[in-house]
Design an enzyme around this catalytic site. Sequence first.
Site, PDB file in Angstrom:
ATOM      1  N   ASN A   8      11.555  -1.810  -1.169  1.00  0.00           N
ATOM      2  CA  ASN A   8      11.468  -1.014  -2.389  1.00  0.00           C
ATOM      3  C   ASN A   8      10.763   0.289  -2.031  1.00  0.00           C
ATOM      4  OD1 ASN A   8      10.917   0.080  -4.884  1.00  0.00           O
ATOM      5  ND2 ASN A   8       9.393  -1.468  -5.467  1.00  0.00           N
ATOM      6  N   LYS A  10      10.232   2.813  -3.830  1.00  0.00           N
ATOM      7  CA  LYS A  10       9.537   3.426  -4.981  1.00  0.00           C
ATOM      8  C   LYS A  10       9.877   4.925  -5.046  1.00  0.00           C
ATOM      9  CE  LYS A  10       6.035  -0.072  -4.480  1.00  0.00           C
ATOM     10  NZ  LYS A  10       4.795  -0.625  -4.972  1.00  0.00           N
ATOM     11  N   HIS A  95      10.252  -5.012 -12.193  1.00  0.00           N
ATOM     12  CA  HIS A  95       9.166  -4.817 -11.220  1.00  0.00           C
ATOM     13  C   HIS A  95       7.856  -4.640 -11.989  1.00  0.00           C
ATOM     14  CE1 HIS A  95       6.630  -2.835  -8.225  1.00  0.00           C
ATOM     15  NE2 HIS A  95       7.386  -3.439  -7.327  1.00  0.00           N
ATOM     16  N   GLU A  97       5.549  -2.594 -11.775  1.00  0.00           N
ATOM     17  CA  GLU A  97       5.259  -1.213 -12.204  1.00  0.00           C
ATOM     18  C   GLU A  97       6.083  -0.851 -13.439  1.00  0.00           C
ATOM     19  OE1 GLU A  97       5.830   0.545  -8.313  1.00  0.00           O
ATOM     20  OE2 GLU A  97       4.071  -0.587  -7.657  1.00  0.00           O
ATOM     21  N   GLU A 167       5.807 -11.624  -7.295  1.00  0.00           N
ATOM     22  CA  GLU A 167       4.961 -10.525  -6.848  1.00  0.00           C
ATOM     23  C   GLU A 167       3.669 -10.537  -7.646  1.00  0.00           C
ATOM     24  OE1 GLU A 167       7.449  -7.323  -4.718  1.00  0.00           O
ATOM     25  OE2 GLU A 167       7.258  -6.759  -6.802  1.00  0.00           O
ATOM     26  N   GLY A 173       0.589  -3.177  -3.353  1.00  0.00           N
ATOM     27  CA  GLY A 173       0.037  -1.877  -2.980  1.00  0.00           C
ATOM     28  C   GLY A 173      -1.471  -1.894  -2.799  1.00  0.00           C
ATOM     29  N   SER A 212       2.028  -6.454  -0.490  1.00  0.00           N
ATOM     30  CA  SER A 212       1.390  -6.111   0.783  1.00  0.00           C
ATOM     31  C   SER A 212       1.926  -6.904   1.969  1.00  0.00           C
ATOM     32  CB  SER A 212      -0.141  -6.244   0.665  1.00  0.00           C
ATOM     33  OG  SER A 212      -0.630  -5.346  -0.324  1.00  0.00           O
TER      34      SER A 212
HETATM   35  C1  PEP Z   1       6.585  -3.785  -4.233  1.00  0.00           C
HETATM   36  O1  PEP Z   1       6.685  -2.613  -4.528  1.00  0.00           O
HETATM   37  O2  PEP Z   1       7.397  -4.589  -4.710  1.00  0.00           O
HETATM   38  C2  PEP Z   1       5.534  -4.209  -3.301  1.00  0.00           C
HETATM   39  C3  PEP Z   1       5.387  -5.482  -3.056  1.00  0.00           C
HETATM   40  O3  PEP Z   1       4.737  -3.216  -2.757  1.00  0.00           O
HETATM   41  P1  PEP Z   1       3.720  -3.362  -1.473  1.00  0.00           P
HETATM   42  O4  PEP Z   1       4.512  -4.070  -0.390  1.00  0.00           O
HETATM   43  O5  PEP Z   1       3.388  -1.953  -1.115  1.00  0.00           O
HETATM   44  O6  PEP Z   1       2.558  -4.175  -1.933  1.00  0.00           O
END
Ligand code: PEP
Length: 250
Positions: A8, A10, A95, A97, A167, A173, A212
């Site tokens: 992803n 973003k 997601h 976000e 997630e 992040g 992460s």
């Molecule tokens: C994500 O955006 O779905 C995500 C898991 O981000 P990160 O790997 O940066 O934590």
Amino acid sequence: MKNLVAGNWKMHLSPGEVAGYAGRFISGTADLAGKVDLLVCPSFPALPAAVAAFRGTHVAVGAQNMHQELSGAFTGEVSGAALVDLGVGWVILGHSERRHVYGETDALVLAKLKRAHELGLRPIVCVGELLEERDRGETEAVLGRQFYQSLAGVGPTLAVKTVLAYEPVWAIGTGRTATPETAQEAHSFLRRLLRETLDRAAEGVRILYGGSVKPDNARELMAQADVNGVLVGGASLDPEKFAAIARAGA
Ligand code: PEP
């Protein structure tokens, strides 16, 4: 079941950066074709360049979001039909976000999910608890609510064709990954919900872990019984790091 390793991007990587990224990622993963499913999800303006750069390769292209209606007076929104027209095959829905920054509800995610299936887009639906929800011991309640209200709502035939992504919001992040055991605990709970809804077909639904994920923790996460791939944010922006994660899933 083959792992799915999805990136992803973003709001990173502009259209002009796609071809260079694609060349490095395609060559870095050439020997993994057929061993792991690979997907990149660029921002909307970078999608045409990504579709062109990955066409005919072992890497699929997805969007990060879509609107639930096919067209209409929705300024600034993007229709799933337009994504299909572009040659995009996948879409991430719900997601964290989108849920927490833009206020997307389970009902909205379900409406988008129905539309994605209707259009033949392959959806990845994200679920996950906030840190305060985990601290209050509400992880399963939150996952259960999100699962039943934003995924199981499409019915068994379409639910089987949906990829689920766990997630935990506190791990996205933040550099704070769930331990493989914590991830497996949540994934096995989600698998139980899938079994209640889909019976034996539940075993064929992929549940990705996201939060992460890095080259050095990806292998152990994907070694867990109910972790069938990863959804990667930050580490997917570097084609060599993302290729190393893909290798861990192969
Ligand atoms: C994500 O955006 O779905 C995500 C898991 O981000 P990160 O790997 O940066 O934590």
